[in-house]
Each structure stands twice: as C-alpha cells, then as structure tokens.
Design an enzyme around this catalytic site. Sequence first.
Site, PDB file in Angstrom:
ATOM      1  N   ARG A   6       1.072  -1.225  -0.021  1.00 30.31           N
ATOM      2  CA  ARG A   6       0.136  -0.396   0.227  1.00 30.31           C
ATOM      3  C   ARG A   6       1.063   1.303   0.106  1.00 30.31           C
ATOM      4  NH1 ARG A   6      -2.536  -4.012   2.158  1.00 30.31           N
ATOM      5  NH2 ARG A   6      -4.862  -4.109   2.002  1.00 30.31           N
ATOM      6  N   HIS A  24      -0.566  -2.949  -4.759  1.00 30.02           N
ATOM      7  CA  HIS A  24       0.154  -3.393  -5.503  1.00 30.02           C
ATOM      8  C   HIS A  24       0.015  -2.684  -6.665  1.00 30.02           C
ATOM      9  CE1 HIS A  24       0.146  -6.633  -2.460  1.00 30.02           C
ATOM     10  NE2 HIS A  24      -0.818  -6.899  -2.902  1.00 30.02           N
ATOM     11  N   HIS A  27       3.321 -13.779  -5.091  1.00 25.77           N
ATOM     12  CA  HIS A  27       2.333 -13.788  -4.686  1.00 25.77           C
ATOM     13  C   HIS A  27       1.643 -15.094  -4.677  1.00 25.77           C
ATOM     14  CE1 HIS A  27      -1.376 -12.770  -2.590  1.00 25.77           C
ATOM     15  NE2 HIS A  27      -0.904 -11.361  -2.695  1.00 25.77           N
ATOM     16  N   TYR A  37       0.097 -18.710  -3.231  1.00 26.78           N
ATOM     17  CA  TYR A  37      -0.511 -18.707  -2.454  1.00 26.78           C
ATOM     18  C   TYR A  37      -0.256 -20.428  -1.418  1.00 26.78           C
ATOM     19  CZ  TYR A  37      -3.986 -15.275  -2.304  1.00 26.78           C
ATOM     20  OH  TYR A  37      -4.463 -13.438  -2.794  1.00 26.78           O
ATOM     21  N   ASP A  57      -2.120 -10.329   8.114  1.00 23.24           N
ATOM     22  CA  ASP A  57      -1.926  -9.741   6.191  1.00 23.24           C
ATOM     23  C   ASP A  57      -1.330  -8.765   7.202  1.00 23.24           C
ATOM     24  OD1 ASP A  57      -2.335  -8.307   4.083  1.00 23.24           O
ATOM     25  OD2 ASP A  57      -3.878  -7.960   4.185  1.00 23.24           O
ATOM     26  N   GLU A  61       5.438 -13.331   1.348  1.00 23.60           N
ATOM     27  CA  GLU A  61       5.701 -11.996   0.307  1.00 23.60           C
ATOM     28  C   GLU A  61       6.922 -10.902   0.593  1.00 23.60           C
ATOM     29  OE1 GLU A  61       2.189  -9.601  -0.943  1.00 23.60           O
ATOM     30  OE2 GLU A  61       0.730 -11.132   0.677  1.00 23.60           O
TER      31      GLU A  61
HETATM   32  C1  G6D Z   1      -2.194  -8.987   0.172  1.00 21.01           C
HETATM   33  O1  G6D Z   1      -2.109  -7.347   2.058  1.00 21.01           O
HETATM   34  C2  G6D Z   1      -2.422  -7.340   0.488  1.00 21.01           C
HETATM   35  C3  G6D Z   1      -4.064  -8.443   0.992  1.00 21.01           C
HETATM   36  O2  G6D Z   1      -4.680  -7.004   1.656  1.00 21.01           O
HETATM   37  C4  G6D Z   1      -4.926  -8.203  -0.691  1.00 21.01           C
HETATM   38  O3  G6D Z   1      -5.986  -7.969  -0.083  1.00 21.01           O
HETATM   39  C5  G6D Z   1      -3.996  -9.224  -1.363  1.00 21.01           C
HETATM   40  O4  G6D Z   1      -2.434  -8.977  -1.585  1.00 21.01           O
HETATM   41  C6  G6D Z   1      -4.016  -9.649  -2.199  1.00 21.01           C
HETATM   42  O5  G6D Z   1      -0.741  -9.192   0.459  1.00 21.01           O
END
Ligand code: G6D
Length: 328
Positions: free
Chosen positions: A74, A98, A170, A172, A231, A292
Amino acid sequence: MNRNLKLITLKNSNGVEVDIINFGCIITSLRVPDKEGDLVNVVVGLSSPEDYLKKEYQSKAIYLGATIGRYAGRISSGSFSIDENKYNLQNENGVHLHGGKEGFDKKIWNIEDYKENKSVTFSYLSKDGEEGYPGNLKVKATFELLKSNSLKITYKAETDKATPVNLTTHPYFNLNGRGSILKHDLEILSDAYLEVDKHLVPSGKKIGSKNTRFDFNEKSKIGRKDFKGLDDAFILREDKLRVATLFSEESGIKMQVFTNQPAMVVYTNPKFPEFSFADNAEYYDFPSICFEPQNYPDAPNQSSFPNSILKPGETYLNEIIYKFGVKS
Ligand code: G6D
C-alpha cells in the site's frame, strides 16, 4: 490457448515441476514430492491458464501466484513526492495497492531467455506515467529451479527517472495441496511488525512482537489460540537470509523462505472465491498462506522506512528462494 499466452514448465531431476505463465509471471503450479514421494501441488492455481484472463477471476483482485509491481503493498494518500514533484497514483479511498488498476500482475511479459527445464527470464517495460509512476522502468523476473528443490526468483529493475520500486511474488501456499493451512507449523524469524491503520496503511511505528500474536519465532501451529488471520509486514533481521519455515505433518513437506529484503508481508486469506482450482482441489477456511518478501509498505511516504526510490544508474534487486524438502 490465447496466442499471446505462454506457459513455461521447469523440471528438475527430483521430479519437482513449476509452471509459470507470461501473463503476470503467474506461478500456476509448483509440484514437489511429499513424504511418500508423490507429487503435491503446493501453490493454489486455477484450472487453466486462460482462467487468469477472465473477468470473474480478475474482478476478485487476489493476485493468485502473480508478480506484483511497480510498488507491492500500500501507498498512502494515493500519491508520493520526489524532489518537490508530486505524483498521483490510482487509488481507492486514498490507498494505492499492488501497483494500481493494471499492475504488473495483469501484463503480458516478454520471454527474454529460457534455459530448458532450468530457468526462464521474463521482461517488461513499464512506461513513464504508467499508473501514475515516473520513469521508464525496465523489469526482469527470473525463475530458476535448482537441484536443491528450490525455486529462486530474482527481480531486477532499472529506470531513467527516480521512481519507487517494490516488486514481489504472491503465491498462495498450502503444503497439502488442499484443505486448510491452520494445522501447518509456521516459524517467522522477526522481532517486530508494522502497526497499521484501518486501511492497512502503516502508521510508521514498529511494534515488538515478543509474546504477541505476531510472535512465530518458535515454530507453532498457524491456527493456535491467538490466531486471527495475518495481513501484516514483518520486519526481517538484517543478518538473516532464511526468514521463515512452513511445515505440514500430513504431507511431510517443509518449505523454507530466504530473501535479501528488509520485510515480508505474510497474508493468510480467510477464504477463496468460488473458482475452479487446478486438480479440482477443494479448499476450506484459511486455505493458504502467502510469503511476500519486499520493502516496507508505504516507504515512498515514510522517511524512517528503508529507501524505496530507484535512481537512474542503479539496479533494483530482490532475491527470493522457496526451498522444499520432506521431514517425517
Ligand atoms: C496482499 O496485503 C495484501 C492483502 O491485503 C490483499 O488482499 C492481498 O494481497 C490480495 O498481500
């Protein structure tokens, strides 16, 4: 398959296999052996590469397996300034996330170099003014599959005007390839995290994590009593390259995370939207965890945070390794 969409597969002699597409440099699957020697897909992926191009997927903004940029995380007030010049970025309620509306996760990257089964380098030119950022930024993302069952990701970037840069990946992770990560063991080597406001923008304060719900210095179950979901940006120790370990007793798979970055956002999504996942995998509450590695969120607006501005003549470098093994 869409003619611009390309899928690259890397394989090593232990059977480890990774699939990456040139759209967003998305890691669509990563198969590693479990304690029985069977391959498990440890990253959540959609059932086909085309699915990532669809609106149903993109409207959910979950960045599944993607490369994030020009600035991961952010940026507050939807703007930043460099040398008295103010730059306005795409934002929602004052928060830029992002890289904006069409960040690096939604770009078709060029395949710059490919060494059969070993590595692939993608490149992307982000033009001056894209999403509000200054400078033409040349980015390279290299994915290498090593003999040690490690996936090494290297991001490099160069610019012709000073600009903030923060790239990351990113994926998961779920080391069982299904279900939930609540019973996975987690260790994060970090003594502090960044305090955030209700928009998840850092206040500027670093909070010590000892004996708090952010303290994973001793390996423990993710779903332990004080778990409320994560988060958050963990501050990494300067002298350490290995920064986290994830382990699942069920599959016996262990993953270690290494990086040269000062922080790592750890994100546990509570649920997934109803997508059709690779291998028809089914996921439950807290299906996965993202590691991340990156610079601090909002560093372009916070002078006490590590420098995030890349200048002409410099090279940005982020190195990330996810290393896999088994333990019974
Ligand atoms: C991230 O920190 C952000 C989250 O808040 C977001 O929703 C996600 O990416 C998709 O790592």
